[in-house]
Enzyme design. Structure first.
Site, PDB file in Angstrom:
ATOM      1  N   HIS A 192      44.329  34.007  31.504  1.00 23.52           N
ATOM      2  CA  HIS A 192      43.665  34.780  30.294  1.00 23.52           C
ATOM      3  C   HIS A 192      42.545  35.124  29.666  1.00 23.52           C
ATOM      4  O   HIS A 192      42.035  35.792  28.748  1.00 23.52           O
ATOM      5  CB  HIS A 192      44.766  36.154  29.304  1.00 23.52           C
ATOM      6  CG  HIS A 192      45.647  35.973  30.704  1.00 23.52           C
ATOM      7  ND1 HIS A 192      47.521  35.427  30.600  1.00 23.52           N
ATOM      8  CD2 HIS A 192      46.381  37.275  30.558  1.00 23.52           C
ATOM      9  CE1 HIS A 192      48.107  35.877  30.941  1.00 23.52           C
ATOM     10  NE2 HIS A 192      47.455  37.536  31.464  1.00 23.52           N
ATOM     11  N   CYS A 226      32.464  41.868  44.018  1.00 23.74           N
ATOM     12  CA  CYS A 226      32.632  41.303  43.168  1.00 23.74           C
ATOM     13  C   CYS A 226      31.060  40.454  41.786  1.00 23.74           C
ATOM     14  O   CYS A 226      31.499  40.216  41.115  1.00 23.74           O
ATOM     15  CB  CYS A 226      32.742  39.618  43.788  1.00 23.74           C
ATOM     16  SG  CYS A 226      34.617  40.490  44.586  1.00 23.74           S
ATOM     17  N   GLU A 285      43.930  32.986  45.585  1.00 27.56           N
ATOM     18  CA  GLU A 285      43.105  33.887  44.943  1.00 27.56           C
ATOM     19  C   GLU A 285      44.045  35.497  45.098  1.00 27.56           C
ATOM     20  O   GLU A 285      43.175  36.211  44.144  1.00 27.56           O
ATOM     21  CB  GLU A 285      41.679  34.246  45.310  1.00 27.56           C
ATOM     22  CG  GLU A 285      40.638  35.049  44.491  1.00 27.56           C
ATOM     23  CD  GLU A 285      39.704  35.144  45.259  1.00 27.56           C
ATOM     24  OE1 GLU A 285      38.320  34.415  44.876  1.00 27.56           O
ATOM     25  OE2 GLU A 285      39.023  35.333  46.388  1.00 27.56           O
TER      26      GLU A 285
END
Ligand code: NI
Length: 144
Positions: free
Chosen positions: A79, A32, A129
């Protein structure tokens, strides 16, 4: 009584703390921490609380709730790159923990614009998530 409504949104982030060394960042966040970021298809759940209106039998006008969540949250994060494009996250690691605080803060401060009579209250949000991780914050846990 409570009502929960779910909204999908997609956004990108990179987990990286300026307080940690490159090695420590990799150790803590693993993949990540990839400098190019990665995306998530999140789900946001918003829970409202109150009593159903005597005339309509409804706790909240769902179109009004959709408009509120869209204006206060979704339009700001859909986005986007959460690290770069959300002012409130620029100095924070955009973990879903921190994202939840920011969303709850936005919702709490914008609530009165959409629900003027105070009959329906913002109660809680949850952010999924991934399929396995869900984060939750109560309205009274907002930090500001
Ligand atoms: Ni991620």
């Amino acid at each position: 009584m409570k009502l929960t409504t779910r909204y999908p949104f997609s956004a990108a982030h990179r987990l990286h703390s300026n307080q940690l060394s490159e090695d420590a960042n990799w150790a803590v966040y693993g993949r990540c921490n990839n400098p190019y970021g990665h995306g998530h298809n999140y789900w946001l759940e918003v829970t409202v609380a109150g009593e159903p209106d005597a005339d309509t039998g409804m706790l909240v006008d769902r179109r009004q709730l959709d408009k509120c969540v869209s204006e206060e949250i979704l339009s700001r994060v859909s986005h986007v790159n959460l690290n770069e494009q959300v002012e409130e996250l620029k100095d924070l690691v955009p973990t879903t923990e921190n994202v939840a605080y920011v969303f709850a803060d936005w919702l709490k401060s914008g609530w009165g614009k959409h629900f003027k009579d105070g009959a329906v209250r913002f109660d809680r949000i949850r952010i999924y998530e991934t399929r396995n991780n869900r984060f939750e914050i109560q309205a009274n846990e907002v930090r500001q």
